[in-house]
Design a protein around this motif. Structure first.
Motif, mmCIF file in Angstrom:
data_model
loop_
_atom_site.group_PDB
_atom_site.id
_atom_site.type_symbol
_atom_site.label_atom_id
_atom_site.label_comp_id
_atom_site.label_asym_id
_atom_site.label_seq_id
_atom_site.Cartn_x
_atom_site.Cartn_y
_atom_site.Cartn_z
ATOM 1 N N ILE A 161 22.585 20.338 39.155
ATOM 2 C CA ILE A 161 22.277 21.579 39.883
ATOM 3 C C ILE A 161 22.660 22.784 39.026
ATOM 4 O O ILE A 161 21.883 23.725 38.859
ATOM 5 C CB ILE A 161 22.987 21.596 41.257
ATOM 6 C CG1 ILE A 161 22.463 20.442 42.119
ATOM 7 C CG2 ILE A 161 22.785 22.945 41.960
ATOM 8 C CD1 ILE A 161 23.156 20.245 43.446
ATOM 9 N N ALA A 162 23.847 22.719 38.433
ATOM 10 C CA ALA A 162 24.310 23.845 37.604
ATOM 11 C C ALA A 162 23.353 24.080 36.432
ATOM 12 O O ALA A 162 23.004 25.221 36.118
ATOM 13 C CB ALA A 162 25.720 23.566 37.106
ATOM 14 N N LEU A 163 22.886 23.009 35.794
ATOM 15 C CA LEU A 163 21.993 23.174 34.632
ATOM 16 C C LEU A 163 20.616 23.683 35.034
ATOM 17 O O LEU A 163 19.958 24.377 34.266
ATOM 18 C CB LEU A 163 21.793 21.820 33.937
ATOM 19 C CG LEU A 163 22.782 21.434 32.861
ATOM 20 C CD1 LEU A 163 22.415 20.069 32.319
ATOM 21 C CD2 LEU A 163 22.807 22.470 31.751
ATOM 22 N N GLY A 164 20.181 23.327 36.240
ATOM 23 C CA GLY A 164 18.842 23.715 36.675
ATOM 24 C C GLY A 164 18.763 25.155 37.174
ATOM 25 O O GLY A 164 17.684 25.721 37.282
ATOM 26 N N ARG A 165 19.930 25.710 37.468
ATOM 27 C CA ARG A 165 19.951 27.053 38.054
ATOM 28 C C ARG A 165 19.222 28.097 37.232
ATOM 29 O O ARG A 165 18.432 28.868 37.759
ATOM 30 C CB ARG A 165 21.400 27.541 38.133
ATOM 31 C CG ARG A 165 22.026 27.269 39.426
ATOM 32 C CD ARG A 165 23.419 27.827 39.367
ATOM 33 N NE ARG A 165 24.284 26.938 40.104
ATOM 34 C CZ ARG A 165 25.596 27.065 40.143
ATOM 35 N NH1 ARG A 165 26.197 28.014 39.465
ATOM 36 N NH2 ARG A 165 26.296 26.233 40.848
ATOM 37 N N SER A 166 19.526 28.139 35.936
ATOM 38 C CA SER A 166 18.960 29.231 35.145
ATOM 39 C C SER A 166 17.439 29.104 35.076
ATOM 40 O O SER A 166 16.724 30.097 35.151
ATOM 41 C CB SER A 166 19.596 29.301 33.761
ATOM 42 O OG SER A 166 19.670 28.026 33.217
ATOM 43 N N ASP A 187 37.885 24.687 41.621
ATOM 44 C CA ASP A 187 36.602 25.283 41.998
ATOM 45 C C ASP A 187 35.737 25.537 40.767
ATOM 46 O O ASP A 187 35.603 24.639 39.954
ATOM 47 C CB ASP A 187 36.784 26.523 42.874
ATOM 48 C CG ASP A 187 37.905 27.424 42.406
ATOM 49 O OD1 ASP A 187 38.511 28.052 43.244
ATOM 50 O OD2 ASP A 187 38.171 27.457 41.181
ATOM 51 N N GLY A 188 35.144 26.710 40.645
ATOM 52 C CA GLY A 188 34.216 26.930 39.542
ATOM 53 C C GLY A 188 32.846 26.429 39.940
ATOM 54 O O GLY A 188 32.419 26.607 41.067
ATOM 55 N N VAL A 189 32.144 25.763 39.011
ATOM 56 C CA VAL A 189 30.778 25.352 39.332
ATOM 57 C C VAL A 189 30.688 23.990 40.025
ATOM 58 O O VAL A 189 29.636 23.596 40.474
ATOM 59 C CB VAL A 189 29.863 25.349 38.074
ATOM 60 C CG1 VAL A 189 29.444 26.750 37.710
ATOM 61 C CG2 VAL A 189 30.515 24.669 36.912
ATOM 62 N N GLY A 190 31.777 23.274 40.124
ATOM 63 C CA GLY A 190 31.739 21.952 40.759
ATOM 64 C C GLY A 190 31.856 22.061 42.272
ATOM 65 O O GLY A 190 31.994 23.137 42.827
ATOM 66 N N THR A 191 31.790 20.896 42.948
ATOM 67 C CA THR A 191 31.863 20.922 44.408
ATOM 68 C C THR A 191 33.064 20.143 44.922
ATOM 69 O O THR A 191 33.367 20.188 46.097
ATOM 70 C CB THR A 191 30.608 20.268 45.029
ATOM 71 O OG1 THR A 191 30.482 18.957 44.468
ATOM 72 C CG2 THR A 191 29.373 21.070 44.786
ATOM 73 N N GLY A 192 33.712 19.406 44.051
ATOM 74 C CA GLY A 192 34.679 18.397 44.493
ATOM 75 C C GLY A 192 35.911 18.905 45.220
ATOM 76 O O GLY A 192 36.080 18.687 46.404
ATOM 77 N N ARG A 234 25.649 29.725 43.141
ATOM 78 C CA ARG A 234 25.313 28.441 43.767
ATOM 79 C C ARG A 234 24.087 28.611 44.678
ATOM 80 O O ARG A 234 24.052 29.538 45.487
ATOM 81 C CB ARG A 234 26.507 27.991 44.611
ATOM 82 C CG ARG A 234 26.541 26.527 44.912
ATOM 83 C CD ARG A 234 27.708 26.220 45.837
ATOM 84 N NE ARG A 234 28.996 26.187 45.155
ATOM 85 C CZ ARG A 234 29.421 25.170 44.405
ATOM 86 N NH1 ARG A 234 28.680 24.109 44.244
ATOM 87 N NH2 ARG A 234 30.594 25.217 43.825
ATOM 88 N N PRO A 235 23.068 27.728 44.559
ATOM 89 C CA PRO A 235 21.881 27.890 45.415
ATOM 90 C C PRO A 235 22.279 27.807 46.891
ATOM 91 O O PRO A 235 23.079 26.970 47.270
ATOM 92 C CB PRO A 235 20.998 26.706 45.038
ATOM 93 C CG PRO A 235 21.550 26.155 43.774
ATOM 94 C CD PRO A 235 22.976 26.572 43.670
ATOM 95 N N VAL A 291 15.179 19.964 37.934
ATOM 96 C CA VAL A 291 15.052 20.518 36.583
ATOM 97 C C VAL A 291 16.259 20.108 35.727
ATOM 98 O O VAL A 291 16.128 19.680 34.585
ATOM 99 C CB VAL A 291 14.969 22.068 36.645
ATOM 100 C CG1 VAL A 291 14.968 22.664 35.248
ATOM 101 C CG2 VAL A 291 13.727 22.501 37.411
ATOM 102 N N GLY A 292 17.452 20.256 36.332
ATOM 103 C CA GLY A 292 18.682 20.006 35.572
ATOM 104 C C GLY A 292 18.879 18.541 35.218
ATOM 105 O O GLY A 292 19.362 18.209 34.129
#
Ligand code: GLU
Length: 329
Positions: free
Chosen positions: A58-63, A213-218, A70-71, A83-84
């Motif tokens: 998801i993070a890679l597909g964002r751009s 946190d950051g770009v992950g969801t865990g 976050r979508p 995409v990602g």
């Protein structure tokens, strides 16, 4: 170096490595290619087989979708994942193939591990790849998984894949270097916990107070759930920071981490599988006599059933409600 760490870095046992999105993707949502290659190089030097559980789709597909942050809509997240994921799988395949090894993409949905025939099928596929020294790269099939039927995070997915394969070790590489007695970002007295011998309610309570946190969801709660699933299946778990250039090298040199020791007498494989299921298909209300009988290990008889809700078939997971409400939550 502890025995478990030594085995992770250079052992013969089956290692499952979970790599979080925040490690693979930089602040501009670009893949950290050199980091990935360094990790693969380290992993390929191990004599034992490796399974990678990789986030980052998801993070890679964002751009590519022009999304900031976050979508918000499920369809956007799923499109970003589509995409990602192709990019992510290509990057892993290329990193492994530059060292003469093949990688294989495995995308799982919750149902693949919740329904016994599909679970056994997924296991057979993974085992077939491992027999041929091919490296499975696993992710949730984010493009088709809907909100209600998701693993939700790759920590638990990695733990369940580890249990499925009877792995020896699970390494959770994340943006935190272990479990703390409080959130280290805002409590200077937070104490790092080096080893955990059982996920007790006290340990579980720490999850609410620690953060990732950051770009992950865990987050820490999902890491502890993952550690519980895996240690109950007899798997040693290490939670370590992966953000440095060479996390395995850093671990070998004594980098901080938390080791969760495997239970010495793990549950039978089928019971482990039952316990790890996330999605009940229905629920059955029973009376106190039937509840007591279940507690003694007896079967549920029709006489003790007060009501049945949902649609389920033989082999499905159902929740039991006693007179006081849901049992075993
Ligand atoms: N499957 C998600 C992705 O590839 C990540 C989930 C997680 O980080 O826990 O983007």
């Amino acid at each position: 170096m502890s025995r478990s760490l030594d085995q992770i870095v250079s052992g013969k046992g089956l290692l499952v490595v979970k790599v979080g999105s925040s490690l693979l993707v930089d602040g501009d949502y670009r893949l950290r290619d050199a980091w990935m290659r360094r990790l693969v190089e380290r992993l390929s030097n191990r004599p034992g087989p490796v399974v990678v559980v990789s986030s980052g789709a998801i993070a890679l597909g964002r751009s590519a979708l022009g999304l900031e942050g976050r979508p918000r809509l499920l369809a956007q997240a799923q499109a970003a994942a589509a995409v990602g994921q192709i990019h992510l799988a290509g990057a892993w395949a290329s990193a492994w193939s530059s060292l003469g090894r093949q990688a294989a993409q495995i995308l799982l949905t919750l149902g693949d591990l919740e329904q016994r025939p599909r679970y056994l099928n997924a296991r057979a596929t993974l085992e077939t790849l491992l027999e041929r020294a091919i490296v499975p790269v696993v992710n949730e099939n984010d493009t088709v998984a809907t909100e209600e039927i998701r693993f939700g995070d790759n920590d638990r997915l990695a733990a369940r894949v580890s249990a499925l394969l009877g792995a020896n070790h699970l390494l959770l590489l994340s943006d935190v270097d272990g479990l703390y007695s409080a959130d280290p970002t805002d409590d200077p007295n937070a104490r790092h916990i080096e080893t955990v011998d059982g996920i007790t309610p006290e340990i579980q309570a720490l999850a609410g107070r620690a953060r990732s946190d950051g770009v992950g969801t865990g987050g820490m709660a999902s890491k502890l759930q993952a550690a519980r699933i895996a240690t109950e299946a007899g798997i040693e778990v290490i939670l370590a920071a992966g953000i440095g250039e060479d996390p395995l090298g850093e671990l070998a040199n004594g980098a901080r981490h938390t080791a969760f020791h495997a239970e010495r007498r793990p549950m039978a494989a089928r019971k482990q599988w039952l316990k790890s299921l996330q999605q009940p298909q229905g629920w059955i209300e029973i009376d106190s006599g039937a509840l007591a009988a279940l507690g003694r290990g007896s079967s549920l008889l029709a006489a003790g059933v007060r009501a049945v809700h949902g649609e389920f078939a033989r082999g499905d997971l159902v929740r039991i409600h006693g007179p006081e409400g849901p049992v075993g939550q």
